[in-house]
Scaffold this active site. Structure first.
Site, PDB file in Angstrom:
ATOM      1  CB  VAL A  92      -0.941  -0.002   1.213  1.00  0.00           C
ATOM      2  CG1 VAL A  92      -1.825   1.238   1.215  1.00  0.00           C
ATOM      3  CG2 VAL A  92      -1.800  -1.278   1.225  1.00  0.00           C
ATOM      4  N   PRO A  93       1.195   1.778  -1.180  1.00  0.00           N
ATOM      5  CG  PRO A  93       1.109   2.480  -3.405  1.00  0.00           C
ATOM      6  CD  PRO A  93       0.444   1.561  -2.409  1.00  0.00           C
ATOM      7  CB  CYS A  94       1.938   5.445   2.554  1.00  0.00           C
ATOM      8  SG  CYS A  94       3.100   4.444   3.478  1.00  0.00           S
ATOM      9  CG  HIS A  95       6.743   4.276  -1.248  1.00  0.00           C
ATOM     10  ND1 HIS A  95       6.002   3.118  -1.089  1.00  0.00           N
ATOM     11  CD2 HIS A  95       7.166   4.286  -2.531  1.00  0.00           C
ATOM     12  CE1 HIS A  95       5.985   2.463  -2.244  1.00  0.00           C
ATOM     13  NE2 HIS A  95       6.679   3.157  -3.129  1.00  0.00           N
TER      14      HIS A  95
END
Length: 182
Positions: A135-138
């Site tokens: 879950v690419p919060c980056h």
């Protein structure tokens, strides 16, 4: 519901992975205190302690993470079992729509979930994301283009974005260093 956990090595440090019968609940760099806090939240939400072990979800995750770090995977297919409030889950699901190699601001994320005035709440939800990388919060950055907040630390965020921009592994790993694993 049984929770299983394992540790997975990555070029940026060891990660703690936890999965239920429904899917992946937690993926965090294991050198952080936040991993312990998030593990407790997952265990409380799913009704019991995680036991060391593997299941099909964790096996699939191990393969997909290796492919991601080798530059051969841009989307994850591992099933997810998100643990959070309805608002947090909506924010996290919006993260899944940010294309590989792209970034969005927190304001753009707020608009993406139909809450244009909820920029700070979206930032807080991103900070509570329990499934790093998948879950690419980056991929969420400040409106001015600056790198802000990442539970794994800004050097890791910078490395993940460099990986996704096509940088050679020696370049993005050297940028993040090799964080110590326990």
């Amino acid at each position: 519901m049984a929770l299983l956990c394992c540790h997975l090595p990555t070029p940026l440090g060891e990660m703690l992975a936890v999965a239920s019968d429904r899917g992946l609940c937690l993926l965090e760099f294991d050198t952080q205190q936040r991993a312990d806090r998030e593990l407790a939240q997952v265990e409380a939400a799913r009704g019991g302690p995680a036991q060391e072990g593997r299941n099909a979800t964790l096996d699939q995750l191990a393969v997909e993470l290796a492919e991601y770090f080798a530059g051969r995977r841009q989307r994850f297919g591992v099933p997810l079992d998100l643990v959070g409030t309805p608002f947090q889950i909506a924010a996290w699901q919006a993260l899944l729509h940010i294309p590989y190699g792209r970034t969005r601001s927190y304001a753009e994320q707020a608009r993406a979930i139909g809450r244009p005035t909820a920029t700070r709440a979206v930032a807080a939800a991103n900070g509570q994301n329990k499934i790093s990388i998948v879950v690419p919060c980056h991929r969420v950055i400040g409106s001015d283009g600056s790198l802000t907040g990442f539970g794994g630390g800004l050097p890791r965020k910078r490395a993940l974005l460099a990986l996704e921009s096509g940088a050679k592994q020696r370049d993005w790993i050297s940028d993040a260093g090799r964080p110590a694993c326990r």
